[in-house]
Write a protein that holds these residues in place. Sequence first.
Motif, PDB file in Angstrom:
ATOM      1  N   VAL A 271       0.746  -1.137   0.124  1.00 27.96           N
ATOM      2  CA  VAL A 271      -0.020  -0.086  -0.047  1.00 27.96           C
ATOM      3  C   VAL A 271       0.826   1.173   0.036  1.00 27.96           C
ATOM      4  O   VAL A 271       1.574   1.427   0.893  1.00 27.96           O
ATOM      5  N   ALA A 272       0.430   2.152  -0.751  1.00 29.42           N
ATOM      6  CA  ALA A 272       1.514   3.243  -0.931  1.00 29.42           C
ATOM      7  C   ALA A 272       1.181   4.352   0.146  1.00 29.42           C
ATOM      8  O   ALA A 272      -0.105   4.282   0.748  1.00 29.42           O
ATOM      9  N   ILE A 273       1.926   5.251   0.507  1.00 31.20           N
ATOM     10  CA  ILE A 273       1.639   6.325   1.224  1.00 31.20           C
ATOM     11  C   ILE A 273       0.609   7.202   0.425  1.00 31.20           C
ATOM     12  O   ILE A 273       0.734   7.354  -0.639  1.00 31.20           O
ATOM     13  N   ALA A 274      -0.236   7.905   1.366  1.00 33.55           N
ATOM     14  CA  ALA A 274      -1.565   8.509   0.640  1.00 33.55           C
ATOM     15  C   ALA A 274      -1.020   9.715  -0.148  1.00 33.55           C
ATOM     16  O   ALA A 274       0.120  10.305  -0.001  1.00 33.55           O
ATOM     17  N   ASN A 275      -1.839  10.002  -1.133  1.00 32.37           N
ATOM     18  CA  ASN A 275      -1.642  11.262  -1.751  1.00 32.37           C
ATOM     19  C   ASN A 275      -3.001  11.833  -2.051  1.00 32.37           C
ATOM     20  O   ASN A 275      -3.935  11.683  -1.798  1.00 32.37           O
ATOM     21  N   VAL A 276      -2.736  13.127  -2.749  1.00 30.50           N
ATOM     22  CA  VAL A 276      -3.929  13.939  -2.913  1.00 30.50           C
ATOM     23  C   VAL A 276      -4.581  13.880  -4.329  1.00 30.50           C
ATOM     24  O   VAL A 276      -3.898  13.867  -5.215  1.00 30.50           O
ATOM     25  N   ASP A 277      -5.707  14.105  -4.427  1.00 29.23           N
ATOM     26  CA  ASP A 277      -6.313  13.518  -5.767  1.00 29.23           C
ATOM     27  C   ASP A 277      -5.850  14.508  -7.002  1.00 29.23           C
ATOM     28  O   ASP A 277      -5.571  14.319  -7.897  1.00 29.23           O
ATOM     29  N   ALA A 278      -5.634  15.833  -6.730  1.00 32.15           N
ATOM     30  CA  ALA A 278      -4.999  16.646  -7.594  1.00 32.15           C
ATOM     31  C   ALA A 278      -3.530  16.297  -8.018  1.00 32.15           C
ATOM     32  O   ALA A 278      -3.005  16.239  -9.273  1.00 32.15           O
ATOM     33  N   HIS A 279      -2.901  16.178  -6.931  1.00 30.51           N
ATOM     34  CA  HIS A 279      -1.491  15.964  -7.122  1.00 30.51           C
ATOM     35  C   HIS A 279      -0.990  14.648  -7.746  1.00 30.51           C
ATOM     36  O   HIS A 279       0.040  14.440  -8.446  1.00 30.51           O
ATOM     37  N   VAL A 280      -1.644  13.617  -7.436  1.00 31.79           N
ATOM     38  CA  VAL A 280      -1.519  12.220  -7.792  1.00 31.79           C
ATOM     39  C   VAL A 280      -1.753  12.338  -9.327  1.00 31.79           C
ATOM     40  O   VAL A 280      -1.107  11.344 -10.268  1.00 31.79           O
ATOM     41  N   ALA A 281      -2.558  13.154  -9.818  1.00 33.25           N
ATOM     42  CA  ALA A 281      -3.057  13.131 -11.348  1.00 33.25           C
ATOM     43  C   ALA A 281      -1.864  13.672 -12.224  1.00 33.25           C
ATOM     44  O   ALA A 281      -1.827  13.329 -13.514  1.00 33.25           O
ATOM     45  N   VAL A 282      -0.886  14.389 -11.556  1.00 32.27           N
ATOM     46  CA  VAL A 282       0.116  15.058 -12.399  1.00 32.27           C
ATOM     47  C   VAL A 282       0.966  14.025 -13.173  1.00 32.27           C
ATOM     48  O   VAL A 282       1.000  13.956 -14.517  1.00 32.27           O
ATOM     49  N   PRO A 283       1.596  13.110 -12.493  1.00 30.77           N
ATOM     50  CA  PRO A 283       2.194  12.050 -13.381  1.00 30.77           C
ATOM     51  C   PRO A 283       1.233  11.131 -14.409  1.00 30.77           C
ATOM     52  O   PRO A 283       1.805  10.794 -15.419  1.00 30.77           O
ATOM     53  N   ALA A 284      -0.040  11.125 -13.800  1.00 33.95           N
ATOM     54  CA  ALA A 284      -0.980  10.411 -14.653  1.00 33.95           C
ATOM     55  C   ALA A 284      -1.468  10.961 -15.917  1.00 33.95           C
ATOM     56  O   ALA A 284      -1.915  10.557 -16.741  1.00 33.95           O
ATOM     57  N   THR A 285      -1.028  12.450 -16.020  1.00 36.08           N
ATOM     58  CA  THR A 285      -1.423  13.173 -17.104  1.00 36.08           C
ATOM     59  C   THR A 285       0.085  13.344 -18.244  1.00 36.08           C
ATOM     60  O   THR A 285       0.016  14.161 -19.062  1.00 36.08           O
ATOM     61  N   THR A 286       0.951  12.372 -17.872  1.00 38.27           N
ATOM     62  CA  THR A 286       2.337  12.393 -18.659  1.00 38.27           C
ATOM     63  C   THR A 286       3.343  13.588 -18.115  1.00 38.27           C
ATOM     64  O   THR A 286       4.231  13.604 -18.892  1.00 38.27           O
ATOM     65  N   VAL A 287       2.782  14.543 -17.140  1.00 33.06           N
ATOM     66  CA  VAL A 287       3.528  15.877 -16.891  1.00 33.06           C
ATOM     67  C   VAL A 287       4.728  15.306 -15.755  1.00 33.06           C
ATOM     68  O   VAL A 287       4.073  14.892 -14.533  1.00 33.06           O
ATOM     69  N   VAL A 288       5.860  15.167 -16.196  1.00 29.52           N
ATOM     70  CA  VAL A 288       7.021  15.091 -15.240  1.00 29.52           C
ATOM     71  C   VAL A 288       7.845  16.200 -15.455  1.00 29.52           C
ATOM     72  O   VAL A 288       9.166  16.192 -14.929  1.00 29.52           O
ATOM     73  N   GLU A 289       7.727  17.370 -16.114  1.00 28.16           N
ATOM     74  CA  GLU A 289       8.436  18.303 -16.515  1.00 28.16           C
ATOM     75  C   GLU A 289       7.961  19.731 -16.188  1.00 28.16           C
ATOM     76  O   GLU A 289       6.832  19.889 -15.947  1.00 28.16           O
ATOM     77  N   THR A 290       8.855  20.748 -16.176  1.00 22.77           N
ATOM     78  CA  THR A 290       8.287  22.079 -15.807  1.00 22.77           C
ATOM     79  C   THR A 290       7.625  22.425 -17.194  1.00 22.77           C
ATOM     80  O   THR A 290       8.060  21.967 -18.227  1.00 22.77           O
ATOM     81  N   GLY A 291       6.859  23.759 -16.926  1.00 23.00           N
ATOM     82  CA  GLY A 291       6.196  24.501 -17.917  1.00 23.00           C
ATOM     83  C   GLY A 291       4.984  24.153 -18.515  1.00 23.00           C
ATOM     84  O   GLY A 291       4.233  24.588 -19.265  1.00 23.00           O
ATOM     85  N   ARG A 292       4.471  22.840 -18.071  1.00 26.04           N
ATOM     86  CA  ARG A 292       3.027  22.405 -18.189  1.00 26.04           C
ATOM     87  C   ARG A 292       2.332  22.291 -17.028  1.00 26.04           C
ATOM     88  O   ARG A 292       2.630  21.595 -16.087  1.00 26.04           O
ATOM     89  N   MET A 293       1.177  23.200 -17.049  1.00 26.24           N
ATOM     90  CA  MET A 293       0.157  23.300 -15.958  1.00 26.24           C
ATOM     91  C   MET A 293      -0.818  21.971 -16.064  1.00 26.24           C
ATOM     92  O   MET A 293      -1.503  21.927 -17.187  1.00 26.24           O
ATOM     93  N   VAL A 294      -1.051  21.143 -15.152  1.00 27.31           N
ATOM     94  CA  VAL A 294      -2.049  20.198 -15.013  1.00 27.31           C
ATOM     95  C   VAL A 294      -3.254  20.794 -14.283  1.00 27.31           C
ATOM     96  O   VAL A 294      -3.239  21.560 -13.123  1.00 27.31           O
ATOM     97  N   MET A 295      -4.434  20.757 -14.959  1.00 29.48           N
ATOM     98  CA  MET A 295      -5.636  21.286 -14.407  1.00 29.48           C
ATOM     99  C   MET A 295      -6.594  19.976 -14.080  1.00 29.48           C
ATOM    100  O   MET A 295      -7.007  19.377 -15.107  1.00 29.48           O
ATOM    101  N   ILE A 296      -6.828  19.755 -12.898  1.00 32.82           N
ATOM    102  CA  ILE A 296      -7.491  18.818 -12.402  1.00 32.82           C
ATOM    103  C   ILE A 296      -9.175  19.433 -12.371  1.00 32.82           C
ATOM    104  O   ILE A 296      -9.543  19.869 -11.584  1.00 32.82           O
ATOM    105  N   MET A 297     -10.001  18.988 -13.439  1.00 33.39           N
ATOM    106  CA  MET A 297     -11.165  19.784 -13.568  1.00 33.39           C
ATOM    107  C   MET A 297     -12.358  19.154 -13.140  1.00 33.39           C
ATOM    108  O   MET A 297     -12.676  17.981 -13.969  1.00 33.39           O
TER     109      MET A 297
END
Lengths: 562, 562
Positions: A271-297
Amino acid sequence: MTSSTPAKYAIGVDFGTESGRALLVDVATGHELASSVYKYANGVIDETLPDTGKRLEPDWALQDPNDYIEVFKQTIPAVVQESGVDPQDVIGIGIDFTACTMLPVKADGTPLCFLPEWRGNPHAWVKLWKHHAAQPEADKINETARARGEAWLDRYGGKISSEWFFSKTLQILDEAPDVYDAADRLLEAADWVVWQLTGVETRNSCTAGYKAMWSKREGFPDNAYFAALDPRLEDVIDAKMSRDIQSIGSKAGELTEEAAGWTGLLPGTAVAIANVDAHVAVPATTVVETGRMVMIMGTSICHMVLGDEERLIPGICGYVEDGILPGLFGYEAGQSCVGDHFAWFVENCVPASYEREAQVRGIDIHELLEEKAAKLKPGESGLLALDWWNGNRSVLVDVDLTGMLLGATLLTKPEEIYRALIEATAYGTRVIVDAFDDNGVPVNELVACGGLPERNKLLMQIYADVTGREIKVSASAQTPALGSAMFGAVAAGEEAGGYASIYEAAPKMSYLQEEAYKPNPEAQKVYDQLFAEYVTLHDYFGRGENDVMKRLKAIKASARKS
Amino acid sequence: MTSSTPAKYAIGVDFGTESGRALLVDVATGHELASSVYKYANGVIDETLPDTGKRLEPDWALQDPNDYIEVFKQTIPAVVQESGVDPQDVIGIGIDFTACTMLPVKADGTPLCFLPEWRGNPHAWVKLWKHHAAQPEADKINETARARGEAWLDRYGGKISSEWFFSKTLQILDEAPDVYDAADRLLEAADWVVWQLTGVETRNSCTAGYKAMWSKREGFPDNAYFAALDPRLEDVIDAKMSRDIQSIGSKAGELTEEAAGWTGLLPGTAVAIANVDAHVAVPATTVVETGRMVMIMGTSICHMVLGDEERLIPGICGYVEDGILPGLFGYEAGQSCVGDHFAWFVENCVPASYEREAQVRGIDIHELLEEKAAKLKPGESGLLALDWWNGNRSVLVDVDLTGMLLGATLLTKPEEIYRALIEATAYGTRVIVDAFDDNGVPVNELVACGGLPERNKLLMQIYADVTGREIKVSASAQTPALGSAMFGAVAAGEEAGGYASIYEAAPKMSYLQEEAYKPNPEAQKVYDQLFAEYVTLHDYFGRGENDVMKRLKAIKASARKS
């Protein structure tokens, strides 16, 4: 992994505002095999308390922790069954949660609201992220920090929100000191559900950093600061919380026998350490670098940007080193009323004639409104709104702001108001994008995920036109759950068939849609004019020139008491 | 009259925005024997022109003069028949009309829009009072008057409205000079219908004074002023209007054979000089002295006060000596969006669930909203609105202002918005009351008539609470028609069984209800606070500090053209 080993799977569980969702994912490919949703039986508790029927004050929003356990019991067996996967091939579980959503519990983890003696006390329940009744406490936290010159305040744009951990904690202490005393532990619901799965109390770095003023380098604020807030609070960290904060991407523990019984998975599953819905979405949208804003809408929007430098940005929710991905600063901003806004509108403001038209045509009312609103040109309605139906999170950080609509005439149509509300949330996003961009955290592209992008193409195009930026969309319809599954695979580790880190998992498990929303230059021109008007009103009502919204709230509170 | 002579009757015909109404009244007692309404077949023409389907620009509002003739043909025979009165005992007819509602006609009175060659031109039709597309012309009228130091401008609060006669006339000249040239006469619809009844073209002092800058002492503005507006307009008064203005209370003429045929009355029946719906209501509500404001409350509100001195009051619609009653100054102000406002709200903003609830309970949707709104305390909704959905007539005199609602949250309910809209119109009334009171025309009591007071007791109580004044209500449900009948009895004269003057007619023919609305001191306190907030926003948006409403209208106009 080779083709001879059986496929491995991870499960992500995403706890939202109204429901919880499990997603079962193929660890090698990111392929989503099955998902299941459980709608919380007690939902958002904002009018009366369950059982006692006790009426809540305005701005309260609670939840029932039993609903979270039900999510595990209902949805994990469902996805295992639906996918036909062998439970022994499920190597890890990750969870993500709304935040700050917190509760008081006994030393063994039992929520106070489960105990008969506390069940009738609203403060014994979970305070949901959108519980907005702790503004006086947030004000005190901010004033005290400013008075003492607390350096950490700058990390949060100079202002702590009423939604955050210590605002809610201090409200319990102020209004229900007996509940505060009875609470052996105070913690995020995110960490509480991981505790229920593993039998181990852990604290994750994401909520600690973003919602509880903790930083990797400096820890929590001094005890002296807490004492200055309230002498009874001096020892809160050591007495009721923990200084042992574990980084996102770590393993929290393994599934207990009891939790294995709830879920049908094997005891010992990682079981992984808990995370927050918005933050956990970032790598799930392919974003692992600067310059790209992830919006969890969804009901609200969370905006996540990665930066390689430490920057102070006025009015953003905060930045946390390693808060989203190790090695980068994770910046977060937010809008507290987006999907909620349209739901409110449909429930309260759409006339029967439109409902009938939708029925006759066999379409959803949102679809009808979108269709009608899409026929309007930018500026054609003459309407302008301030999107503050649920206060303003960024960049004003003020829950006492309220919604405004301007420009109505006797010919104004519902779809015009609907479009104006969409546009208002787009202007709110642009204020945030501009705040980052103007302060050294570039935002060149937007990547959207969550429920709204799939449901409302008009909204996505308006956001592209208003922000003047291309918007790409996650290929997954359930990005937070996917992100949690990815962290579940990381918790399991490489040897078990998972990954050594989230950086390895992301390129394998996450995708974007091919289609993107590109700004239309003609629309951009009109929206630039409208945005200038929005900013003028935003500052007039939001920065103290006319505090009418707050005075109306005060009159409202006094009217309700009389 | 003695008991041996048969009873005498008068008929008042009231031309409203959506329909015309006839009322047959006993001249001796004011007893209302019968009434009949005809709903205009073409109603308010604000989207497309009849026959051609030509699309109208925003802010246009036209009518079809044939609808007015139909009112005579349908309603007068109906009241005679219903009452069973012998037509020879009907001694006089009076009419009242919305104003300024004007049209271009040929020398014989034929409206241009009746002629095939002009029927497709919107400018050939009747411009209804709420036709708001002549703002550029109103601006020019005001600028030219200020530049020339025209003294008459002060009589109208320093500003001529786009609704008035010369704004509309100048718009015809600007946009359709061929229509202007083809029009032998330009006149109020009020005078036009009297012409149709009597065969005689007359001009009444009320519309001339309130809507066409005429005064008893100084006549119309100079030809040089009209030439400065536009050289083609220099001779407009002598060429297309008349300097022979007849006082209210005079006789215009007698029913022609043709009109007798339409109505079933006797040729030769006395017809009064035309009047305006609001002004004619004043004596019909018993008001023939200073200190009591009459509010005619329907789609809009007209406010009438009598004064014994000449006073300049910024932003009122105007004052006319002998304009309401001989020997007094008649002061008029107005709110252009009241009943219309609630109708808009019900049509566009009330959800299907409320419609179903009203249906199940067998009540009207307005009634349901009133019931729900009445349960709220003042200030409890946290909402505040600016009642400018149809611009602001008094005291800002600006049709380009638009509606605003502020204070909305995700818990805001339709009845809260509904109540906030009612309250906003009450604040608008208080601004007007204060403007009179602060400038030497005292307002000690309000007397209401029109459709709203009967339909909405909550609204009446809110008006009493917001203005801090007692409100009495006319006993007649159709005050303007009663007032017109009273003037019909005056036109017939004493010898025919009528009256020598309106002062004699009023005490015999008009009554008030016994019940009155008294201000509630607790509510007044809260409303004083809310009114202060209203005034701040009223001035911010209405007096040039932030002209966002006008800029949005400009963007809207440009979006519609693109």
